[in-house]
Design a protein around this motif. Structure first.
Motif, mmCIF file in Angstrom:
data_model
loop_
_atom_site.group_PDB
_atom_site.id
_atom_site.type_symbol
_atom_site.label_atom_id
_atom_site.label_comp_id
_atom_site.label_asym_id
_atom_site.label_seq_id
_atom_site.Cartn_x
_atom_site.Cartn_y
_atom_site.Cartn_z
ATOM 1 N N GLN A 18 0.806 -1.216 0.000
ATOM 2 C CA GLN A 18 0.000 0.000 0.000
ATOM 3 C C GLN A 18 0.843 1.271 0.000
ATOM 4 O O GLN A 18 0.306 2.363 0.152
ATOM 5 N N ASP A 23 -2.885 9.207 0.316
ATOM 6 C CA ASP A 23 -3.221 9.496 -1.080
ATOM 7 C C ASP A 23 -3.524 10.969 -1.341
ATOM 8 O O ASP A 23 -3.766 11.366 -2.480
ATOM 9 N N ARG A 24 -3.504 11.798 -0.280
ATOM 10 C CA ARG A 24 -3.740 13.230 -0.487
ATOM 11 C C ARG A 24 -3.196 14.023 0.684
ATOM 12 O O ARG A 24 -3.381 13.625 1.840
ATOM 13 N N TRP A 63 6.299 15.171 1.129
ATOM 14 C CA TRP A 63 5.415 15.928 0.247
ATOM 15 C C TRP A 63 5.900 17.370 0.171
ATOM 16 O O TRP A 63 6.642 17.826 1.043
ATOM 17 N N ARG A 89 -4.769 12.447 4.050
ATOM 18 C CA ARG A 89 -5.801 11.417 3.988
ATOM 19 C C ARG A 89 -5.161 10.045 3.808
ATOM 20 O O ARG A 89 -4.326 9.827 2.933
ATOM 21 N N SER A 90 -5.593 9.107 4.634
ATOM 22 C CA SER A 90 -5.099 7.737 4.560
ATOM 23 C C SER A 90 -5.791 6.991 3.426
ATOM 24 O O SER A 90 -7.021 6.989 3.330
ATOM 25 N N SER A 91 -4.992 6.351 2.586
ATOM 26 C CA SER A 91 -5.563 5.499 1.544
ATOM 27 C C SER A 91 -5.964 4.143 2.108
ATOM 28 O O SER A 91 -6.668 3.378 1.456
#
Length: 108
Positions: A18, A23-24, A63, A89-91
């Motif tokens: 993963q 993802d954000r 990031w 945000r967690s994927s």
């Protein structure tokens, strides 16, 4: 003059397949989503070797976001203290975590 904001974000519950588990990453200036100025979504996947201590998939958990202050935040005074709020945000779970920090704005 562009300004770059950098940080790290990982979900330690992410499995090796993963990736970082994020993802954000969204950045706001001088407040949160309700009161601040949305600066943009950060570019994910920046290398940060210190994160590899949590698992090799996290080594790219950095990031960054580069923006033009004049086009996003208007006029700033010298020696102004403002707040930057970041949402990750967690994927894995879809949940978000937010953190904020104060920054000192020095106008050249």
């Amino acid at each position: 003059m562009p300004v770059t904001v950098r940080g790290t974000a990982i979900d330690r519950n992410a499995s090796p397949t993963q990736g970082t588990g994020i993802d954000r990453v969204e950045v706001h200036f001088n407040g949160d989503r309700k009161s601040g100025v949305f600066l943009g979504d950060a570019t994910l996947g920046k290398a940060d070797a210190s994160l590899a201590a949590f698992g090799s998939q996290f080594a790219s958990g950095g990031w960054e976001l580069t923006f033009q202050p004049a086009s996003r935040i208007g006029t700033l005074g010298d020696d102004q203290i403002s707040r930057v709020t970041v949402y990750a945000r967690s994927s894995v779970t879809g949940q978000e975590t937010s953190v904020f920090t104060s920054v000192l704005i020095v106008v050249p």
